[in-house]
Design a protein around this motif. Structure first.
Motif, mmCIF file in Angstrom:
data_model
loop_
_atom_site.group_PDB
_atom_site.id
_atom_site.type_symbol
_atom_site.label_atom_id
_atom_site.label_comp_id
_atom_site.label_asym_id
_atom_site.label_seq_id
_atom_site.Cartn_x
_atom_site.Cartn_y
_atom_site.Cartn_z
ATOM 1 N N LYS A 1 5.583 -3.493 -3.517
ATOM 2 C CA LYS A 1 5.352 -3.684 -4.947
ATOM 3 C C LYS A 1 6.107 -4.900 -5.468
ATOM 4 C CE LYS A 1 4.843 1.310 -5.450
ATOM 5 N NZ LYS A 1 5.498 2.558 -5.918
ATOM 6 N N ARG B 1 2.753 -3.129 -10.277
ATOM 7 C CA ARG B 1 2.940 -1.934 -9.451
ATOM 8 C C ARG B 1 1.622 -1.179 -9.287
ATOM 9 N NH1 ARG B 1 6.363 2.083 -12.490
ATOM 10 N NH2 ARG B 1 4.335 2.474 -13.436
ATOM 11 N N GLN B 2 0.850 -1.082 -10.363
ATOM 12 C CA GLN B 2 -0.443 -0.393 -10.265
ATOM 13 C C GLN B 2 -1.374 -1.106 -9.300
ATOM 14 O OE1 GLN B 2 -1.881 -0.187 -14.285
ATOM 15 N NE2 GLN B 2 -0.242 1.160 -14.971
ATOM 16 N N GLU C 1 -0.109 -0.469 -5.772
ATOM 17 C CA GLU C 1 -0.366 0.918 -5.345
ATOM 18 C C GLU C 1 -1.823 1.112 -4.962
ATOM 19 O OE1 GLU C 1 1.019 3.150 -8.680
ATOM 20 O OE2 GLU C 1 3.099 3.261 -7.943
ATOM 21 N N LYS D 1 8.486 0.176 -2.144
ATOM 22 C CA LYS D 1 9.123 -0.625 -3.189
ATOM 23 C C LYS D 1 9.081 -2.107 -2.828
ATOM 24 C CE LYS D 1 12.587 1.096 -5.354
ATOM 25 N NZ LYS D 1 13.919 1.609 -5.769
ATOM 26 N N PHE E 1 6.038 -5.459 -14.755
ATOM 27 C CA PHE E 1 6.146 -4.817 -13.444
ATOM 28 C C PHE E 1 5.200 -3.627 -13.331
ATOM 29 C CE2 PHE E 1 8.111 -1.635 -10.609
ATOM 30 C CZ PHE E 1 7.997 -2.339 -9.412
#
Length: 294
Positions: free
Chosen positions: A229, A154-155, A158, A226, A150
């Motif tokens: 992501k 997530r990176q 973002e 959230k 994750f």
């Protein structure tokens, strides 16, 4: 007709191929169980989170003020293409590439003509294929399956979210294989940004009153990033499970084809061997008859 040595060599080669395809099928089956567990456990959470975002945004005014819901004239497009790092999985990767090209042709042909469509591949095969076709490729997360977790997803999300809020991209799409079962994968193309409100089919549904704690703004603005992501992570997990299912199916079919070819080669070998023996007997008999004539 091929010689006995040539047929023998082909039999040995097909036997070796069969052993490889069987081994790859077993490896993919083992990996599939883990990948399937991961996506089936995560999917209900992602689905419920998206439903919550859609419902709350539709019943409040805060969602419209989020930078992730801002709709702009579409000039710059980013398409996240999720494929695998390796081949030998049937049409798994080629189907995603075809779907990407079809999406560009249908929705973003004018932007593509201006060179304003960028590809962000998650997985090497899609990036390599689309780069050969002349598209601009952001390859920073192309090796995401070598560090599948994750945190990496997530990176990547973002980075995309930041670029969208800065106006680098006006729309972001994501294309991936959704896992249904080991033999079936469904191509999905979803708009990731800007977030769009999903229409409620129930026309009798009225506006729902909510009690927000700590506050309406904090909750909505916290859930939106959230959800984005999780959308990326879900696509990667779906694709990972789909890849192992597709490879297991492809290797199973390859093994069946190899076994069928092996059966045909053995028949050919036996026929050639029988013909060779018959020829030798005829030569011996012919030689014996020639000696008798003398």
């Amino acid at each position: 007709m091929a010689s006995l040595k040539e047929v023998r060599n082909r039999i040995v080669s097909v036997n070796s191929t069969t052993q490889i395809t069987k081994a790859m099928k077993m490896v993919s089956a083992a990996k599939l169980r883990r990948a399937q567990d991961a996506i089936t456990q995560m999917r209900p959470y992602a689905t419920k989170l998206n439903e919550l975002i859609s419902t709350v945004s539709a019943n409040t005014e805060v969602g419209a003020t989020s930078p992730y819901t801002k709709v702009r004239p579409v000039e710059n497009v980013l398409i996240i293409v999720v494929t695998s790092d390796r081949g030998l999985c049937g049409a798994f990767n080629s189907n995603v590439v075809k779907a990407t090209l079809a999406l560009i042709q249908e929705k973003y042909a004018s932007q593509a003509a201006k060179g304003k469509v960028e590809i962000m591949p998650l997985g090497k095969k899609g990036g390599e294929s689309l780069q050969k076709r002349g598209f601009k490729v952001n390859a920073e997360y192309m090796d995401i399956f070598q560090r599948l977790n994750f945190a990496t997803a997530r990176q990547a999300a973002e980075q995309v979210m930041e670029a969208f809020t800065e106006g680098k991209y006006d729309v972001v799409e994501i294309i991936f294989n959704e896992f249904k079962n080991a033999a079936t994968q469904i191509i999905r193309a979803e708009q990731m940004l800007p977030l769009v409100e999903k229409k409620n089919d129930n026309s009798n549904a009225g506006k729902t009153d909510y009690i927000f704690e700590p506050s309406e703004e904090e909750i909505v603005l916290e859930l939106m990033p959230k959800a984005i992501k999780m959308q990326v992570f879900k696509a990667v997990l779906d694709s990972n499970a789909s890849e192992h299912g597709a490879r297991m199916t492809a290797m199973d079919k390859a093994t069946d084809n190899a076994n069928e070819l092996l059966r045909t080669l053995k028949i050919e070998y036996n026929r050639s061997r029988q013909a060779a023996i018959t020829n030798e007997i005829l030569e011996i008999v012919g030689g014996a008859e020639a000696l008798k004539a003398q």
